[in-house]
Design a protein around this motif. Sequence first.
Motif, PDB file in Angstrom:
ATOM      1  N   GLY A  68      69.938  84.619  52.127  1.00  0.00           N
ATOM      2  CA  GLY A  68      69.486  86.002  51.996  1.00  0.00           C
ATOM      3  C   GLY A  68      69.508  86.713  53.329  1.00  0.00           C
ATOM      4  N   ARG A  69      69.344  88.021  53.279  1.00  0.00           N
ATOM      5  CA  ARG A  69      69.397  88.832  54.480  1.00  0.00           C
ATOM      6  C   ARG A  69      68.019  88.914  55.135  1.00  0.00           C
ATOM      7  NH1 ARG A  69      73.793  92.196  54.984  1.00  0.00           N
ATOM      8  NH2 ARG A  69      72.529  93.701  56.170  1.00  0.00           N
ATOM      9  N   PRO A  70      67.972  88.816  56.472  1.00  0.00           N
ATOM     10  CA  PRO A  70      66.688  88.981  57.164  1.00  0.00           C
ATOM     11  C   PRO A  70      66.315  90.456  57.249  1.00  0.00           C
ATOM     12  CG  PRO A  70      68.446  88.672  58.760  1.00  0.00           C
ATOM     13  CD  PRO A  70      69.077  88.510  57.394  1.00  0.00           C
ATOM     14  N   ASP A  71      65.050  90.708  57.483  1.00  0.00           N
ATOM     15  CA  ASP A  71      64.590  92.070  57.744  1.00  0.00           C
ATOM     16  C   ASP A  71      64.808  92.396  59.219  1.00  0.00           C
ATOM     17  OD1 ASP A  71      63.742  92.353  55.107  1.00  0.00           O
ATOM     18  OD2 ASP A  71      61.764  91.523  55.544  1.00  0.00           O
ATOM     19  N   ARG A  72      64.981  93.660  59.507  1.00  0.00           N
ATOM     20  CA  ARG A  72      65.167  94.086  60.887  1.00  0.00           C
ATOM     21  C   ARG A  72      63.862  93.935  61.664  1.00  0.00           C
ATOM     22  NH1 ARG A  72      69.467  94.779  63.992  1.00  0.00           N
ATOM     23  NH2 ARG A  72      70.536  95.729  62.204  1.00  0.00           N
ATOM     24  N   GLY A  73      63.958  93.394  62.908  1.00  0.00           N
ATOM     25  CA  GLY A  73      62.810  93.285  63.782  1.00  0.00           C
ATOM     26  C   GLY A  73      62.145  91.916  63.737  1.00  0.00           C
ATOM     27  N   GLY A  74      60.987  91.826  64.318  1.00  0.00           N
ATOM     28  CA  GLY A  74      60.230  90.581  64.325  1.00  0.00           C
ATOM     29  C   GLY A  74      60.544  89.711  65.534  1.00  0.00           C
ATOM     30  N   THR A  75      59.715  88.688  65.730  1.00  0.00           N
ATOM     31  CA  THR A  75      59.860  87.751  66.846  1.00  0.00           C
ATOM     32  C   THR A  75      60.014  86.336  66.310  1.00  0.00           C
ATOM     33  OG1 THR A  75      58.547  89.134  68.346  1.00  0.00           O
ATOM     34  CG2 THR A  75      58.763  86.803  68.912  1.00  0.00           C
ATOM     35  N   LEU A  76      61.075  85.686  66.680  1.00  0.00           N
ATOM     36  CA  LEU A  76      61.321  84.289  66.313  1.00  0.00           C
ATOM     37  C   LEU A  76      60.650  83.401  67.346  1.00  0.00           C
ATOM     38  CD1 LEU A  76      63.051  82.447  64.327  1.00  0.00           C
ATOM     39  CD2 LEU A  76      64.715  82.359  66.197  1.00  0.00           C
ATOM     40  N   ARG A  77      59.907  82.372  66.891  1.00  0.00           N
ATOM     41  CA  ARG A  77      59.205  81.460  67.790  1.00  0.00           C
ATOM     42  C   ARG A  77      59.896  80.095  67.759  1.00  0.00           C
ATOM     43  NH1 ARG A  77      53.783  81.938  64.624  1.00  0.00           N
ATOM     44  NH2 ARG A  77      55.388  81.655  63.032  1.00  0.00           N
ATOM     45  N   ILE A  78      60.384  79.668  68.902  1.00  0.00           N
ATOM     46  CA  ILE A  78      61.143  78.418  69.002  1.00  0.00           C
ATOM     47  C   ILE A  78      60.388  77.415  69.857  1.00  0.00           C
ATOM     48  CG2 ILE A  78      63.265  77.352  69.856  1.00  0.00           C
ATOM     49  CD1 ILE A  78      64.760  79.889  69.235  1.00  0.00           C
ATOM     50  N   ALA A  79      60.217  76.203  69.336  1.00  0.00           N
ATOM     51  CA  ALA A  79      59.628  75.098  70.099  1.00  0.00           C
ATOM     52  C   ALA A  79      60.751  74.211  70.607  1.00  0.00           C
ATOM     53  CB  ALA A  79      58.660  74.300  69.238  1.00  0.00           C
ATOM     54  N   ARG A  80      60.729  73.907  71.883  1.00  0.00           N
ATOM     55  CA  ARG A  80      61.767  73.080  72.510  1.00  0.00           C
ATOM     56  C   ARG A  80      61.116  72.016  73.373  1.00  0.00           C
ATOM     57  NH1 ARG A  80      63.101  75.476  77.763  1.00  0.00           N
ATOM     58  NH2 ARG A  80      65.259  74.809  77.533  1.00  0.00           N
ATOM     59  N   PRO A  81      61.818  70.893  73.637  1.00  0.00           N
ATOM     60  CA  PRO A  81      61.245  69.889  74.521  1.00  0.00           C
ATOM     61  C   PRO A  81      61.122  70.455  75.936  1.00  0.00           C
ATOM     62  CG  PRO A  81      63.160  69.046  73.332  1.00  0.00           C
ATOM     63  CD  PRO A  81      63.143  70.517  73.136  1.00  0.00           C
ATOM     64  N   PRO A  82      60.133  70.003  76.710  1.00  0.00           N
ATOM     65  CA  PRO A  82      60.027  70.470  78.089  1.00  0.00           C
ATOM     66  C   PRO A  82      61.169  69.932  78.928  1.00  0.00           C
ATOM     67  CG  PRO A  82      58.459  68.720  77.697  1.00  0.00           C
ATOM     68  CD  PRO A  82      59.078  69.037  76.368  1.00  0.00           C
ATOM     69  N   ALA A  83      61.642  70.751  79.835  1.00  0.00           N
ATOM     70  CA  ALA A  83      62.723  70.330  80.717  1.00  0.00           C
ATOM     71  C   ALA A  83      62.156  70.080  82.115  1.00  0.00           C
ATOM     72  CB  ALA A  83      63.797  71.402  80.748  1.00  0.00           C
ATOM     73  N   SER A  84      63.033  69.797  83.047  1.00  0.00           N
ATOM     74  CA  SER A  84      62.640  69.633  84.434  1.00  0.00           C
ATOM     75  C   SER A  84      62.060  70.932  84.981  1.00  0.00           C
ATOM     76  CB  SER A  84      63.864  69.226  85.257  1.00  0.00           C
ATOM     77  OG  SER A  84      63.652  69.443  86.632  1.00  0.00           O
ATOM     78  N   GLU A  85      61.138  70.821  85.934  1.00  0.00           N
ATOM     79  CA  GLU A  85      60.607  72.012  86.575  1.00  0.00           C
ATOM     80  C   GLU A  85      61.646  72.687  87.456  1.00  0.00           C
ATOM     81  OE1 GLU A  85      56.905  71.307  88.503  1.00  0.00           O
ATOM     82  OE2 GLU A  85      55.817  71.098  86.618  1.00  0.00           O
TER      83      GLU A  85
END
Length: 547
Positions: A68-85
Motif C-alpha cells: 500500500g501507499r504511505p501517507d506523506r510526512g512523518g518520522t521513521l525511527r530506525i534502531a541500529r547496532p552501535p558503531a565505533s566512536e
Amino acid sequence: MSDTSPRHAPGAAGTPPTPRAPGIPRRSLLAGAAASSAALGASWLLSGCSGAASASPTDALPTAGPTGRPDRGGTLRIARPPASEAETLDPASSLSAYEYLGALYNRLVRIGPDGALAPDLAESWEPDDKVRTWTFRLRRGVTFHNGRAFTSADAAYTLRHILDPKTASPQAGVLAPLVDPKKLRTPDAHTLVVPLKSPNAEFPSLLTNYNCYVIPDGSAASIGRTGIGTGPFKLVSFTAAGPGRIAAYPDHWAGRPVLDAIDFYSVADMQARSNALLAGQVDLLSQTNLDFATARVVANSSRATVARAKNAQWYVLPMLTTEKPFTDVRVRQAMKLAYDPEHVLKVALQGAGTVGWDNPVPPTDPGHLATHPAHDPEKARHLLKQAGQERLAVDLYTSSYDPIFTPMALAYQESAKRAGIRIRVKTAAADSYYTQIWMKKPLMATYWYTGRPIDQLLNQVFRGGSSYNETAWADKDFDALLDRARRETDDARRRELYQQAQTAVVERGGAITPMFADRLVGISRKVRGYAEHGFEFDYLGIGLKGA
C-alpha cells in the motif's frame, strides 16, 4: 573494523535537537516474547543438529513488508547496532554508517534492483574503443544540501579523495591500480573523463561501492561531520556510535521523499532492538538479520512484522592462509569437502537462503559459476592424511554480533565430524569481534552483503594484498585472471574468465562459504514502501501509514 572521523557533528542551526534514545524495555518487559524466542531458537537448533525435521518451514514467515501507499510526512525511527566512536559520515572511509550514507548522498553510478548498472548522478557513460578511457555525462540541475550546484569538479574531487592515502579508504585498493588522480579531466561542468592505467571493461561498476558517494569539492576536512551531499535527506544531527537525525531535502533532484525525517537510535543488544520494535518504540531494525525464533515472534505480533531480502548476504568461515594449518592448500580443500553446505543452510537458516558451495558470487549474478565439488568427507580424510593432519582440531570463533554466527558454527562443527575434524567453537565478545577476532584468528565466522559487482567482489575480497582480503590468500594466477577479465571487451569471454577465477577461489582459496542468506528485517506494520537491495532501501518511497 574502524574509521578515523571526529566523534561528534553539530546539528544545523534552528533544527530539532538530537533525539534521545528510546526507552528500551527492561529485560522483564515483553518477557513472554523473549522467553518464547529463546526457547524456540534452542529447539530449532537441537532438532536441526539431530537431523530431525525443522520445527516450522520458513515459508510461514512473510516474504515482504506491508503493501500500500504511505501517507506523506512523518518520522521513521530506525534502531541500529552501535558503531565505533570513530564512526564518520565521510563515505570514502566509512565502515558502518550505511543508513546515513544512502540517505545523504548519491553516487555517479548505482546498481538497480535487477542487478544491472543504473544512472545516478551520471546519466550515461561510455568507453573509448580500447576501454582505457571512460567518459561520464553528468546530470544537470542537481544541488548539494548547502545549495551549491553539483558539477564535474565534485565528481573528480570525490575520486581524488578516495585515492588520497591520507583518507585510508577501503576503496582505494580497488581504484588505485586503475586510476591516476592527476589525470582526471573535467572538460566542462557536466563531463568527467577518467583515463585508466590499463583497460577495464567493468570500471563503472566499481563506482557503485558505498565508499564512492559523491561529496562537494574541497570538503574532505569537514564532510565526516557535515554529511553534505545530494541525497534525498540532509543532516540534522549525528553522534558517532549514538543517535542522529536526518530531514527531507525538498530540492532533491529526483523529488522530495515521502517522509519528513528519520531518527536513528543506537542499541547494542539484539533482543533490546527487537523488544523496542515489538513495543512500538522504533519502526525498523537495520544491519541485523533476525534469527528465526525472533522473526516468528515479530511476525506474529500486532505491531510488527518481517520483510525478507532475498540472498541479501553471504556467510563465510574465513581460514587465514598465512596461519597453520591453513597454509597447506590440502587442509583448506579438506575443510571445504568435509562439511555439507545443505545441512548448514537447514540448521542455521532453516532453509531461508541458497547453498553457497564455497563460491561467494551470488547465484543471481550473470557471471555465477554453478559447478562445484561435491561434499566428500572421505576425500577430506584422504587430503588430511596427505597433509599430516589426520587428527585435525581447530578453534572456530563466533559471537553474538550476528545471530546466525553460532548456529552456523555449530552446524559446521557437527557436519565436519564425519571427516574426523574436531571443531572447538569459541564465543568472543560482540563489541570487539571485528577488532580482536576478524582477520586475526585462523578460523572465525563473518558475513558480507551482496550487491557488489563481480569484479569488485573478487578483487576486493580475494585479490592478494587487498585490505579486505580476510583470508590473506595470495595467488598470482588468480590475480592474473582478474587482470585479463578487466581487459576483455567481449562479454562472453569476460564472463568465462570470471568463472575461472571463481573456480580458483573454490578450489584453492581460504573462504568456506556455506550459504547465501535471506535477510529477515523487522519492521513496523505501519511502514509502507520498504524495498531493499544491496543493503540499501528506497529512501524516496519509504513512509508510514497514518503518519
